[in-house]
Design a protein around this motif. Sequence first.
Motif: not given
Length: 922
Positions: A78-104
Amino acid sequence: MNDPRINPPDLSLLLALPALVPAGTGAVVDGGDHGRLRPIGAAEAAALLADGNVLVANAAFVAGRLKAAPSRLCYDVLELFAFVRPGTPCVPSALGIAQVLGVAVADQTGAGALRESARLLLEELPTLPAKTLSVLRPLCQTMAKAGWRWAGPILDIIEPSELQRAPLAGFEVWRTLSEWEDAPAPGKPSSLPVTPEEARARLASLVGNTGEERPEQRAYTDAAAFAFSPRERAGAPRVALVEAGTGIGKTLGYLAPASLWAEKNGPGLWISTYTRNLQRQIVAECSRLYPDPAEREDKVVARKGRENYLCLLNFEEAVKRQALAPSHRTIALALISRWVAATADGDISGSGFPAFLAAYLPLREITDRRGECIYAACPHYRVCFIEKIVRRAKNAQIVVANHALVIANAAQDWLGTDETTDNGGERRTRYVFDEGHHLFDAADSGFAAAVSGTEMADMRRWVRGPEGRTRSRSRGLEERLKDLVEDNEDARRALEEAVAAASVLAGEGWTSRLGSPHGPGEVFLAAVYQHVRARCEDRDQFYSLECETMPLTDEMIEAAQQLGKGLKRLAVPLMRLAKALRQHLDDKSSELEPYQRARIDAAARGLEWRGRIILPAWMSMLEALETGEINDDFVDWFEITREDGRGTDIGLERRWVDPTVPLTNEVLARAHGALVTSATLRDAGNEDDWQSAEVRTGAAHLPEPARRASFGSPFAYAEQSRVFIVRDVERRNPDQMAAAFRELFLAAGGGALGLFTAVRALKSVETKIAGPLAEAGLTLYAQHVDRLDTGALVDLFRSEENSCLLGTDALRDGVDVPGRSLRLVVFDKVPWPKPTILHKARRARFGRSYDDLLTRLRLKQAFGRLIRGQNDKGCFVILESATPSRLLAAFPPETPVLRCGLAEAVREIRGFLGTGLLPPSA
């Protein structure tokens, strides 16, 4: 990308790291290069977390779930996500990150997707613009010194050319922000009408070809249009009370006439709702009005209180404090600096802010704090987020605010503009109050007064600045104003007198001096503490204590007298100083630069607000203690405030018995028109009686009657919903209550919201049912237990169809979860109002049916969360056998209501919803 310092990411590290996600009472681990998911216990999971060589999402939340100390060493994706994609809304969970990135996602926890999410983020780094990478290099080096585990892999990709030694390298993001520009003040709003025919045509364009045909929505728009017709005499606004059942589509229904009025008449329209989440929803709906993002940004502005925005000066000070001692706070500040560069408005309550960082850095340290802003004297004034928002709102066609801000602004309009609310000369002639049933409570808070330790310490710090060892960059009046008064002897003397007189107020650390108070303010607080403890039963130290003020001891009267005298000695020089600054503005009007005028004006307004409003209110309250006389419009009491068993404040409280009186005088009567709308305006116990709606919205105090209209819901509640009153659960037995929640949640197969009237009852149930639900594959989230703010908890609950959530009153109104993610609501008891001193006074004013009114409104509002679409099905349960039949009018009349035992309710729910899980032991 042609930068020779960019290297391809080395993913060997990711292949070796296990990925961990909490599940049940333990966790699920994806075993790195073995690629196998396995469940582990909490102890083993905590050990992995402490080791740090593990992938997680939201380390603080994971640690809380495992009852482990937060690790500062793990690879938090989640910290890596905030570093690479700042300001992008994301549910703070493994599932939330996967959904934004389009990971199956192959498993319901998302553990198997964490590694792929991290890989995609690292591979995205080389594609970032060269200008961005030039900032990331020194920033990441500083984060490496603080121990951030991702720093090494990132620096291997964006190889630095040389070692950065500057302690603030990469953090000075304020230097990159664009400056705001002043624009001419908008003209006075016109009064051109909006006809129902025009509004209906606008509605049709908003709904478009893809929208549902809703006759009720068209009729709602017709009724709402009345609020946008010209008023005929001052003080008599056009007010429409329009009740709209769930599913009507009231947001587009009122946006149609409201947007037409704004286009015809110019700035002056404010749409107000109760929560920040609902503000976001309304702004999102405005995309139908203005599909072009640039046009929407220009014409629609969300306004919130100052405490919701990042203060660049506080942020800079926080960065400087960390420069010589890097820690995880440094990492949090670095990630926030990434967000600052990406955000358009600096709103830390917005969906794109990495709110999970609050676990490492109290957000109050980087937001604007009451009375602390130095306005034009601030080096970041020209790029200040708050100043930008205020200026945008002046010319915006639609301002989306919240009830608290509207009331605060209107209550202080006599100052023109104000340092607390930043009216900024905005003209507000038309209002839409969405969630209008909350206006009474918002006014109750907005027009309240308190002579308390917290309030006195805040004012003392505003006057004198930090004292003793207090660490704060805030400055007192002397530091803020000395250059403005150095040539004015009277102003200098008033300033000196004010600083000296502020010693009457309680100071920082007053809670530790109740046994040996310093000064009249602390003596008063100590006397209040003794008074409350003597008059109250304190069998349970978990909750706040309150008692009537009368009768008073001689010591209490003496303490009130001395504090009152001291407050008067403070108010007089504050007003003299304000007068001197106003005179300086007048005398030097031809010489002062705009920023100098703004600074002086802000200082004068701050002095006037405290010297003319706050201090006189406190003196009036203390005088009432001395004389024993109090206006029938008010109720006063003493209170020891506690939160989760910890004492937080002590003082004398005052509320309006009917807060809609000032609401009407300060807000409604000054407007030209107002639409007050909600699904729960009227008392469901008497659908033909609008009196309750008028009493609770202030319409009853207007010289002209409000226009009334009501539209039922289009949903088929007889087929879509069920209500159960469970008769055989002993409410005072914690084991029986927990068992009931467990069985009901299992029967629904998740998608369940449990609502409690007491935090302790919530925690007791959570402790007992988390394990059994986890064994059945259901995730349980809980307020006051999980280390997440309410918004994040609701986001998690909404995103996982079969999760469960426990909460208190804040979730009763603040949850918008369409679809199957919410199919069961369970109340632990009838939500009667608490029998406080204030409630007793209001029941005496409004009648014995006042309790029933409030309770029906609460039940009706909670039920409205359940069915949000034509295909939804849901069950509503109250675990109290003594639920009176008269309260059941809160539910739609066609909804089947069954009084039964728990076992029958479980069978019926399982059959009705077509879901359900057997207990783990079955």
